[in-house]
Each structure stands twice: as C-alpha cells, then as structure tokens.
Design an enzyme around this catalytic site. Structure first.
Site, PDB file in Angstrom:
ATOM      1  N   GLY A 105      16.020  58.035  63.858  1.00 30.94           N
ATOM      2  CA  GLY A 105      16.409  57.541  65.174  1.00 30.94           C
ATOM      3  C   GLY A 105      16.671  58.710  66.101  1.00 30.94           C
ATOM      4  N   ARG A 106      17.771  59.419  65.814  1.00 34.23           N
ATOM      5  CA  ARG A 106      18.240  60.507  66.655  1.00 34.23           C
ATOM      6  C   ARG A 106      17.139  61.505  67.037  1.00 34.23           C
ATOM      7  NH1 ARG A 106      23.350  62.285  66.229  1.00 34.23           N
ATOM      8  NH2 ARG A 106      23.479  61.305  64.182  1.00 34.23           N
ATOM      9  N   TYR A 160      33.300  61.402  66.597  1.00 36.31           N
ATOM     10  CA  TYR A 160      32.867  62.347  65.551  1.00 36.31           C
ATOM     11  C   TYR A 160      33.186  63.790  65.905  1.00 36.31           C
ATOM     12  CZ  TYR A 160      29.586  58.396  65.254  1.00 36.31           C
ATOM     13  OH  TYR A 160      29.021  57.163  65.213  1.00 36.31           O
ATOM     14  N   TYR A 196      22.423  57.262  70.391  1.00 37.70           N
ATOM     15  CA  TYR A 196      23.780  56.747  70.164  1.00 37.70           C
ATOM     16  C   TYR A 196      24.672  57.005  71.372  1.00 37.70           C
ATOM     17  CZ  TYR A 196      21.769  56.777  65.528  1.00 37.70           C
ATOM     18  OH  TYR A 196      20.926  56.588  64.474  1.00 37.70           O
ATOM     19  N   GLY A 238      17.933  60.359  59.641  1.00 35.46           N
ATOM     20  CA  GLY A 238      18.964  61.374  59.459  1.00 35.46           C
ATOM     21  C   GLY A 238      18.564  62.755  59.918  1.00 35.46           C
ATOM     22  N   ARG A 278      30.468  59.554  71.198  1.00 31.36           N
ATOM     23  CA  ARG A 278      30.265  60.520  70.104  1.00 31.36           C
ATOM     24  C   ARG A 278      31.342  61.612  70.028  1.00 31.36           C
ATOM     25  NH1 ARG A 278      26.414  63.383  69.163  1.00 31.36           N
ATOM     26  NH2 ARG A 278      26.202  62.835  66.962  1.00 31.36           N
ATOM     27  N   CYS A 292      42.082  55.130  79.098  1.00 31.16           N
ATOM     28  CA  CYS A 292      43.479  55.339  78.694  1.00 31.16           C
ATOM     29  C   CYS A 292      43.592  55.606  77.203  1.00 31.16           C
ATOM     30  CB  CYS A 292      44.315  54.135  79.102  1.00 31.16           C
ATOM     31  SG  CYS A 292      44.366  53.993  80.875  1.00 31.16           S
ATOM     32  N   GLU A 293      43.043  56.684  76.773  1.00 31.86           N
ATOM     33  CA  GLU A 293      43.117  57.132  75.377  1.00 31.86           C
ATOM     34  C   GLU A 293      43.124  58.660  75.410  1.00 31.86           C
ATOM     35  OE1 GLU A 293      42.838  55.378  72.365  1.00 31.86           O
ATOM     36  OE2 GLU A 293      42.546  53.399  73.272  1.00 31.86           O
ATOM     37  N   GLU A 296      12.377  56.847  58.655  1.00 31.63           N
ATOM     38  CA  GLU A 296      12.852  55.992  59.757  1.00 31.63           C
ATOM     39  C   GLU A 296      13.924  56.696  60.572  1.00 31.63           C
ATOM     40  OE1 GLU A 296      14.124  52.509  57.489  1.00 31.63           O
ATOM     41  OE2 GLU A 296      16.105  53.429  57.281  1.00 31.63           O
TER      42      GLU A 296
HETATM   43  N1  LLP Z   1      18.028  54.202  58.809  1.00 34.43           N
HETATM   44  C1  LLP Z   1      19.204  53.599  58.572  1.00 34.43           C
HETATM   45  C2  LLP Z   1      19.302  52.604  57.534  1.00 34.43           C
HETATM   46  C3  LLP Z   1      20.320  53.939  59.346  1.00 34.43           C
HETATM   47  O1  LLP Z   1      21.475  53.355  59.104  1.00 34.43           O
HETATM   48  C4  LLP Z   1      20.197  54.911  60.353  1.00 34.43           C
HETATM   49  C5  LLP Z   1      21.338  55.286  61.172  1.00 34.43           C
HETATM   50  C6  LLP Z   1      18.943  55.512  60.559  1.00 34.43           C
HETATM   51  C7  LLP Z   1      17.881  55.132  59.765  1.00 34.43           C
HETATM   52  C8  LLP Z   1      18.688  56.527  61.615  1.00 34.43           C
HETATM   53  O2  LLP Z   1      19.468  57.675  61.448  1.00 34.43           O
HETATM   54  P1  LLP Z   1      19.199  58.953  62.398  1.00 34.43           P
HETATM   55  O3  LLP Z   1      17.818  59.467  62.164  1.00 34.43           O
HETATM   56  O4  LLP Z   1      19.409  58.533  63.802  1.00 34.43           O
HETATM   57  O5  LLP Z   1      20.192  59.957  61.981  1.00 34.43           O
HETATM   58  N2  LLP Z   1      26.347  56.955  65.652  1.00 34.43           N
HETATM   59  C9  LLP Z   1      26.116  58.101  64.828  1.00 34.43           C
HETATM   60  C10 LLP Z   1      24.907  57.939  63.965  1.00 34.43           C
HETATM   61  C11 LLP Z   1      24.963  56.695  63.101  1.00 34.43           C
HETATM   62  C12 LLP Z   1      23.699  56.476  62.357  1.00 34.43           C
HETATM   63  C13 LLP Z   1      23.662  55.108  61.804  1.00 34.43           C
HETATM   64  N3  LLP Z   1      22.501  54.839  61.026  1.00 34.43           N
HETATM   65  C14 LLP Z   1      26.004  59.351  65.713  1.00 34.43           C
HETATM   66  O6  LLP Z   1      26.066  59.211  66.929  1.00 34.43           O
HETATM   67  O7  LLP Z   1      25.896  60.452  65.233  1.00 34.43           O
END
Ligand code: LLP
Length: 866
Positions: free
Chosen positions: A748-749, A789, A846, A710, A785, A816-817, A746
């Site tokens: 991601g982004r 969002y 993402y 997150g 995105r 087409c949206e 954990e």
């Molecule tokens: N752990 C779990 C259980 C998750 O569901 C997620 C993301 C993460 C870690 C990693 O989150 P991050 O550090 O990337 O924020 N598509 C959306 C984001 C969806 C995140 C889904 N879960 C976007 O583009 O903003």
C-alpha cells in the site's frame, strides 16, 4: 585551579600514518601548519611502523625456552626498518645503526632466557624508538625544524596499589600532573618541533615501562596534560568517533562533539579510535582533544572538550568481544555476610580488575575485559580454584558486551522497548546500568552478537533514543562520507509550488496527490520478474483516481471491508472480481457472504469462522492468512504477527484449519502472510515466501503465495530509499527454489506515500516557556501518523520555501489533545506567520485514509494532479 595553556600542540600519529613516505610528508605538512599558521610549538608522538609491535610481542611473549622463530623475527625487523629508511632516502647505517644494534643485542641479553618483564618492556619499546628516529631524520632532511626526544625522560610510570608485577611493567599509568618547571624544561629543547615515542615511559627502576596496547594515544594525552597544551590531536585513518563501528554498521554517524565523560565511555566500551586511558589526563588538565583523519583532513572529526552542550540521548552503541563472565553462587547462604569481600579479594589476588557486576541474593556475576586484564586460561584456572573455596564458580566465555552509551540513559528507557525486544531473542547473561547514568550494557554469547549491531543502531534512531537530527552532536554517516550524500530526487511538489499555493488559497486542510508519482512506483514493482501479480492495499489511500491509476498499471486491489470492495466497483465498474482480494480482520459474516457473491478472492485467518459459519464457506475456494510467529515494521502498532497480534492463523492450528476446510469441501488455493508495515530489511519477504512455500507443499492444493505488503518509504532526511534491487534479488532466488507457486505482493504505502502532501494554513505562532509552536488549521485529525506512531513527516513552509533564517518550532494542530503534534523541533523560517501555507510531505499513505472529524473539525478536501 585554572590552567594556563601554553603554546604547545600535541599531534599523535598511529602505525599506518608512519609506515609510508607520503604519510611522513603529511605529518611534516600538518606539523608545519600548526607552527607557521597557528604559531604553536609542536610535539609529534608516534607509534611503531604497522605490524612491528605484533612482531615484538611475539618475541617478548614467547614462552621461555621456545626460541623457534625469534632470531628470524629480529632479522625481519632489522630488514624492514633498513628498507624503509632507504625508501625515505636516508642512509640506514647513519640513521639507524645504533638503534638496530640495541635491538639485536636484546636477543642475547641474559634476561631474555627467562623472559624477564623488564626485558619484555625493552623489546616492546623498540618499535617506537625506531619509528621516531626514522621520522626525525626524515623530517629534518625535508627542511623541517624537528628534533628527537626520548619519551622516557619526560613520562614517569606510577605504581598503582594492587597492580600485578605484569601491569606495573607492561600496562602502566604515568604521572600527568607536572612538577614545577616541567614546561620550561621541555620548552628549552632547541628545535621548534619535536618528535617522540608513544607507548613507552620510564619505570621507577630507570628501565623502560610500557603503557599497554593503544598506548600512543595515552602518551599524547600525558604530554598534552603535562605541557598544558592547546590541544591534543589524535591523527588516525578514520574520520573520528562514530555512533557504532562503521565496519559493522555503515550507517553509523560521525560524533562531531562529545564531552569527556561520554568519550570516555565510548572509548572504554569498544571504539578502537581512541584509547580509553587517554581521556582522563586531558580532562583533568582541561586540554581539548580532537580525533582527525590523516587522509581526509577537511572533515571536522570528533572534538572532545568540557564545553559540549549536554544533549541527552544514546550517542553510541558498541561491542566488545572476548569478555569472560565469572558467575559465583554462594554456597547455601542467603545474603551471606562478607561474601562479596571474599570473592573480590580473590580477584585482587590475581591482579584482575572487574568490569561489570550483576548480583542477586545468592549469586554474583562479574565480567572481565581482556583488554584490561591478562585473562588467559592459566589465570582463570587459578582464579577458579581459589574461588571454589568460597563459592560455586562457573566461567562463561566467550561473551560479547553490547553497550549503549549516552547521557541520561534512565530517562530513555521508555524509548528502548525495541532494543529490549531484540535482546529478548538472545540469551542475556548480564545487564548492567552504570551508576553514572552513561551506559547500559548487555552481555550475551559472542556468537549471538553477530549481525545484531546494525539492527540495534537502526532501532535506536527509529525510536528517537539516538537524536541523530541534532547536528551539533551527529555528523554525516560513514556511508555518506565514503559514498557521498544519498542522492534523492527532488520531491515532485517542489516544482508544483505555485499551483499548490493556489490550491491552498482555495481552502485547507487539503490533500493533494500526484498520480505521476503513483504510476512511477507502480511500474517499479510491476516490472519485478519474480512477482506474478501485484495488488494494491487500498486501505492506504482509496481515492478513486488513485485506484484507477494503479489498476491502469496492472495492479489488482486488496480490500479489508465490504465498503472498500464497493468502492472498487464504483470506481472501476468493469474490474474483474478475481483481481480483487478480500483480507478482512474480524469482519461480520455478511461481509464474507457479500464478497463471495461478488466473486472476489476471500482470505480467512481462523478456524472459528469455518466452524461457526459452515454454510458460508462450504465448497468455496479460499485463501488462508497465517501468522508466522513474529511481527515486523516501523512501529509496534503496525506489526501484524506474533502472539500480541490479532491477525493470522497460528502455525499450530494449521492442520486443524486444513482438516476443517476439507470437511466442508472448501479448497485452500492460496497462502498469505503480512507481518507488518514499513519493514526496512529487503530480505524479509523472501523469508516469508520460503516459510509459506514450505507449508504449501504439505497442503497440495496451493497455487498462490501472497507475501503481503509492508515495503517502506524514506520519510526522514537520513533514511535511505528502499533497496528494491536487493528485494528483487531475494525474491528471484527464493522463487527459483520454489517455482511452482504464483507469487503475489500487496503493498500500500510504497505506491502512494510520496505522492501525497497535506496542505495546512498557519493559524497562530506562539512561544511558551522557550518552545516555539506553529499552529495549523488541522493536526492529528487530518494526519494521525505522528500522534499514533511517532511517525516523521517532512514539514515545510511552502509560502517561504527559500527563507533559510530558521528556528526550531513544534508544529501543532487545533485538536484538544496533547498528542496533536505533527512534528517537533523542526527548523522552519522564523518569519512564519498566520496565513502561511504549511506542507506536510509524504502524506499520501494512511493520511486521508485515517483522518477523522474529532472536535467536529471538517475532514480535509482531496485533490488530484495528473
Ligand atoms: N496487506 C495487509 C493484509 C495489510 O494489513 C496491509 C496494511 C498491507 C497489505 C499494506 O501494507 P503497506 O505496504 O502499506 O505497509 N497505518 C499504518 C500502516 C498500517 C498498515 C495496515 N495494513 C501507518 O500509517 O504506518
């Protein structure tokens, strides 16, 4: 009637600007500049030296018969002014002798004994008389052509109907429509520049009247209106009006330009820079106002005039404390005729003006603003007693009124959902939407308002309700003014332009990832002392090269599907299974079985799975994902906690899960919570750890606590980079409190967003009904995105990166949206044409991961650098 402006400029200086010699030099310089360079005559309006009005109030408002302290206060005031006079290099007896004699005589004035209102006014007015006298003498001594004039000769107090005796003397309004010949008479004074007092006016009986606190601004405005001045300049110690009080919200933005009505609302609802009463006189006379900073005169300040283009959106959020609510329940009658007349008549009787009103069939609740009323316990008691004759009364205080100000509030309601949600957590006593569509006010308990404003301000920007990217209205943030612009490193892709253009020539849409950036972010996290292990949430970007890069830096991998697990072992065949997490949501049974067989760490988030599939989990070691009851994150669609979210075991079922696991001989060795994505508050994660650690103690088998991902990145130009230092410090602290669990993150982004760009080719450039659009060969099919969002990504024309001749374009795709828009009103080169390469920034997370082949458009190609 068109007003003919004259050659006067009115400059107002407050207490801090007149309390130091160097500040008087500044006043002399600024006034001289207006005279010499702009060819204007100058009227300077001043407040009392700082702190003096407070002293005078202590004297004027002291209860009759209580003289303790008053002689000392008079003596202190004499001393203070004599000392300052000497500091200005002037002789105190010559300059101030007479004035100080008048001041001291007020102590023994016969009216003092009963604290007569006219005596109080005389007392209160002394501060400005003294400061203006000092100023005139000093400025003349420095060679400026300055004279002194008595404001009371020019400003006449007017009696408003229903105003109390107190208000008619100590909180007056003045006539601001000049009688014929006013300007000529005023201009006949011999010096080119004049100094006069703020705060005081002539009462109808010839005595002194007071304009009320902050009255010097209003004095300046009255003079501006009466003189039909070119401009009224309010010189102060802040750079202008801000979108929130900068002391409370450092990210508040300078408001560069406002119309009178907006400025009026902002001033009325809390901003202390400009007194609310000062706007109407200038508005009526068509005199522009400017708020300027004495210390930083190079800043543009806030300009208030009639010509400001109307930009819909929230311009400011403010807070007023000390609000008193009076709730009145009609006794037993539904829509009782005359009820409002009965209660309002009683407010009138006590000279109280009502601010906000909320009503239902049987209840009326109103607010009283202490800055406009004498709201003390005596008045309230008397009012309550009177009201009790016609209704049941309840007084609720102290409250805070939090107001959003801006044009077109009604059309913004859909953007304010997060604001409503924030208030949903507090007890809201009253909501009021002004009939002029300029403000929306929430009244809550004062204690609940603490810390709320920075959060609300942030949400207003994030939701687009506050259009901060419109630089005709919004200037720099307070933080930027104080510390300089945020220093952001140039993005990696700028140095790679030729290479990226060549890649684009080989075909678009195309994602390009810079592995050096991925590694750099990975290292920043892996070096965090409190964190025992880091996992990369590969759903953000599962390109094999990215996986190898982060694993190479020491990260494990977090997966949500069997296909992701398989991708891991394809990309990195020797990956140790205990470095892989499986945290699915509503996955089919066979995926859990396959994951357990692989030996990866499996996380469950419901009791039902244990009950329905006992054989799958019997004797296994599992982690448990919890829902801590609230979600966070950049958009409601990425918040993964709270009742609306499908994720996590609610705390109420925690014991049931533990019992069920015990029955199966399954061991719970880890607790997990991931409450959302793109969370700005660095302290969020320490809170998650604290909550989970508290629970872990009660299970007994927990070794590991996973506080999710997150972490945000700064997508927009005004966003600050995530404060990793504060994040680490929070984790250090909480880890020290609960040292026995392994701490896992954990994200991601954070690792991949900035590493990726999406390259597109321009297909068509079209103007329709005044909106210019740049069409690209991919849009929401390649990058979901923005459509999903309302997310912001920087968009650049890579073919014309240095072309600064820009216009606002919407950047759209071929799908087409109507939601197929990558960015709205982006400044891009006017020369943009078919075949140019468009770069969409920060698309590494993402992006490809959520791309699709809607409309049978091909998926983007992916390429890796480094
Ligand atoms: N752990 C779990 C259980 C998750 O569901 C997620 C993301 C993460 C870690 C990693 O989150 P991050 O550090 O990337 O924020 N598509 C959306 C984001 C969806 C995140 C889904 N879960 C976007 O583009 O903003």
């Amino acid at each position: 009637m068109e007003t003919q402006q004259t050659g006067w400029v009115v400059l107002k200086f407050g207490g801090t600007s007149v309390s130091r010699r160097n500040r008087w030099d500044t006043i002399g310089r600024l006034a001289g500049k207006r005279l010499r360079e702009d060819g204007r005559r100058v009227l300077v309006v001043v407040s009392a030296l700082s702190g003096v009005t407070n002293e005078l109030q202590a004297i004027a408002y002291a209860p009759a018969g209580d003289d303790g302290g008053i002689p000392a206060r008079f003596a202190g005031l004499v001393e203070r002014h004599r000392t300052f006079c000497a500091e200005l290099g002037l002789d105190p007896d010559t300059v101030l002798g007479e004035r100080l004699a008048t001041l001291v005589a007020l102590e023994t004035d016969p009216r003092a004994a009963v604290r007569a209102l006219d005596w109080q006014a005389e007392v209160l007015g002394q501060g400005e008389l003294l400061s203006s006298t000092l100023g005139a003498a000093y400025l003349s001594s420095q060679g400026h052509d300055f004279g002194w004039c008595d404001a009371r000769e020019w400003l006449d107090a007017v009696s408003l109907p229903n105003a109390s005796e107190w208000a008619q003397r100590l909180s007056v309004n003045c006539r601001h429509h000049a009688e014929p010949g006013f300007v000529e008479r005023f201009s006949a004074q011999p010096t080119r520049m004049l100094i006069t007092q703020g705060f005081i006016a002539r009462h109808g009986d010839g005595g002194t009247a007071i304009l009320g606190r902050g009255g010097s601004d209003t004095s300046a405005a009255y003079f501006g209106a009466l003189l039909k001045a070119q401009r009224v300049e309010i010189w102060t110690d802040v750079p202008g009006m801000f979108s929130a009080n900068p002391r409370e919200v450092p990210d508040a933005r300078l408001l560069a330009r406002l119309d009178y009505a907006e400025a009026q609302e902002i001033a009325t609802t809390g901003a202390k820079v400009l007194h609310p009463r000062s706007i109407a006189p200038c508005r009526d006379a068509g005199v522009p106002m400017a708020i300027l900073d004495t210390e930083r005169f190079d800043l543009p300040g806030t300009r208030i005039d009639a010509s400001a283009a109307t930009v819909p959106g929230v311009k400011a959020i403010s807070r007023r404390n000390g609000i008193v609510l009076v709730s009145m329940e009609s006794i037993g009658m539904w829509q009782q005729v005359g009820f409002l007349a009965d209660v309002f008549e009683r407010f009138k009787r006590h000279g109280l003006s009502i601010d906000l009103i909320g009503s239902s069939e049987t209840n009326v609740t109103v607010s009283l603003d202490p800055s406009e009323n004498l709201v003390n316990s005596n008045v309230l008691e008397a009012l309550s007693a009177d009201l009790a004759e016609v209704c049941r009364v309840k007084v609720i205080a102290p409250c805070a009124a939090i107001t959003l100000v801006g044009r077109g509030m009604r059309s913004l309601l859909h953007r304010l959902s997060d604001i409503w949600a924030a208030f949903g957590r507090e007890r809201v006593h009253l909501i009021s939407q002004s009939s002029n569509d300029l403000n929306l006010t929430f009244v809550i308990d004062e204690a609940d308002a603490d810390g709320l404003l920075p959060h609300l301000h942030h949400e207003l920007i994030r939701s687009g309700a506050m259009p901060v990217r419109d630089d005709s209205v919004f200037g720099p943030s307070w933080r930027e003014i104080a510390d300089g612009k945020p220093q952001r490193a140039a993005p990696w892709w700028q140095a790679q332009r030729p290479r990226l253009l060549a890649m684009a020539a080989a075909g678009t849409p195309r994602y390009v990832y810079d592995l050096a950036t991925v590694r750099e972010r990975a290292r920043a996290l892996i070096g965090t002392a409190a964190v025992d292990r880091c996992f990369y949430a590969m759903k953000a970007n599962s390109h094999p090269a990215v996986l190898r890069a982060v694993v190479g830096e020491g990260f494990g991998l977090e997966c949500v599907s069997l296909a992701e697990i398989e991708r891991v072992f394809q990309a990195i065949p020797h990956m140790a299974p205990e470095r892989v997490l499986f945290t699915p949501s509503f996955a089919p049974r066979h995926e859990y079985e396959a994951a357990l067989k692989r030996g990866v760490i499996v996380t469950l988030d419901n009791v039902e799975a244990l009950k329905r599939w006992p054989e799958t989990f019997r004797g296994r070691t599992l982690w448990l994902r919890l829902d801590l009851g609230h979600g966070e994150g950049h958009h409601e669609k990425v918040r993964t906690g709270g009742v609306a979210a499908k994720f996590g075991l609610p705390l109420a079922r925690f014991d049931a899960f533990v019992d069920e696991a015990r029955k199966l001989g399954a061991r719970i060795s880890g607790l997990h919570a991931h409450l959302g994505s793109g969370i700005d508050d660095p302290q969020h994660w320490r809170g998650v750890y604290a909550s989970l650690a508290g629970l872990a103690d009660s299970v007994g088998t927990i070794e590991t606590i996973d506080i999710g991902g997150g972490l945000p990145v700064a997508y927009t130009p005004e966003a600050r980079e995530f404060d990793l230092g504060a994040w680490r410090a929070g984790l250090d602290e909480i880890k020290a409190a609960y040292p026995r669990y392994g701490l896992i993150v954990e994200p991601g982004r954070y690792l991949v967003a900035e590493s990726g760009v999406l390259l597109l080719s321009v297909t068509q450039v079209v103007e329709k009904d005044g909106v210019r659009r740049i069409g690209c060969d991919a849009g929401m099919n390649a990058l979901m995105r923005p459509a999903m969002y309302e997310a912001y990504h920087g968009i650049h024309n890579l073919s014309r990166l240095d072309d600064a001749d820009n216009a606002a374009f919407d950047v759209v795709g071929p799908v087409c949206e109507s939601s197929d828009v990558l960015g709205r009103a982006r400044l891009l080169p006017k020369a943009t044409e078919e075949g140019d390469t468009i770069l969409v920034a920060d698309a590494g997370a993402y992006g490809m991961a959520m791309a699709n082949s809607y409309n049978l458009r091909a998926l983007p190609v992916e390429e890796v650098l480094g």
